[in-house]
Design an enzyme around this catalytic site. Structure first.
Site, PDB file in Angstrom:
ATOM      1  N   THR A  11      -8.004   9.421   3.867  1.00 54.56           N
ATOM      2  CA  THR A  11      -7.313   9.761   2.697  1.00 54.56           C
ATOM      3  C   THR A  11      -8.085  10.854   2.204  1.00 54.56           C
ATOM      4  O   THR A  11      -7.248  11.818   1.593  1.00 54.56           O
ATOM      5  CB  THR A  11      -7.299   8.588   1.605  1.00 54.56           C
ATOM      6  OG1 THR A  11      -6.758   7.479   2.101  1.00 54.56           O
ATOM      7  CG2 THR A  11      -7.050   9.053   0.238  1.00 54.56           C
TER       8      THR A  11
HETATM    9  N1  LIG Z   1      -9.241   5.839   1.231  1.00 50.73           N
HETATM   10  C1  LIG Z   1      -8.949   5.917   2.679  1.00 50.73           C
HETATM   11  O1  LIG Z   1      -9.523   6.754   3.203  1.00 50.73           O
HETATM   12  C2  LIG Z   1      -7.868   4.673   2.953  1.00 50.73           C
HETATM   13  C3  LIG Z   1      -7.143   4.853   4.424  1.00 50.73           C
HETATM   14  N2  LIG Z   1      -6.160   3.977   4.464  1.00 50.73           N
HETATM   15  C4  LIG Z   1      -8.031   4.978   5.513  1.00 50.73           C
HETATM   16  O2  LIG Z   1      -8.930   4.318   5.911  1.00 50.73           O
HETATM   17  O3  LIG Z   1      -8.076   6.158   6.274  1.00 50.73           O
END
Ligand SMILES: NC(=O)C[C@H](N)C(=O)O
Length: 164
Positions: A11
């Site tokens: 993210t």
């Molecule tokens: N905040 C994040 O990075 C969650 C994302 N789904 C990941 O693990 O890449």
């Protein structure tokens, strides 16, 4: 100080794709470049090695990260990683790496949407590496940098908390 940064997506890097109407992990380092531009006393070597949401990581992706660390001549490494499986990757490399200081970090909110969290998580990793710490694998999130297994994602509050 010299720091190698291995960008693996998550993210932290996500940007909105108006055509698809969704957030995506790009294959560039725009989010990171924006932060490192303001750090003048650190020499960064940035490598984009995986560009994925960490929920989509395969064993091969984790092997890629491990190989990059093993082949790196740098003692100080920051790894940008998605928060959902950063625990699995840090555990995977834990017994296989010696003689390095490795700090995983990431963000719950993309740098492209709100710069504060991503910048803080990354910056505290730099500050930590600048201190006389022992070799090991650490995690830098939400105001804390500790040994990686001591900090866990609490999905009920959407934040990483220190394990009791
Ligand atoms: N905040 C994040 O990075 C969650 C994302 N789904 C990941 O693990 O890449």
């Amino acid at each position: 100080m010299k720091i190698t940064v291995l960008n693996t997506g998550g993210t932290f890097n996500k940007r909105y794709n108006p055509i698809k109407g969704q957030l995506e992990v790009p294959t560039d380092n725009i989010a990171l470049d924006k932060i490192v531009k303001s750090c003048h006393n650190v020499q960064f070597d940035i490598k984009n090695i995986v560009s994925k949401d960490s929920l989509d990581f395969t064993q091969e992706d984790r092997e890629t990260i491990l190989k990059e660390i093993q082949n790196s001549t740098s003692e100080n490494i920051i790894i940008i990683h998605g928060t959902d499986t950063v625990d699995l990757t840090s555990k995977f490399i834990e017994d296989k790496i010696q003689g390095k200081k490795i700090v995983f970090t990431g963000a719950m909110v993309p740098m492209s949407i709100d710069e504060v969290e991503a910048t803080m998580n990354f910056s505290q990793a730099i500050g930590f590496l600048n201190a006389p710490i022992e070799n090991g694998i650490y995690l830098s999130m939400h105001g804390v940098v500790v040994e990686h297994s001591k900090l866990v994602k609490d999905r009920s509050v959407g934040q990483f908390l220190v394990k009791n």
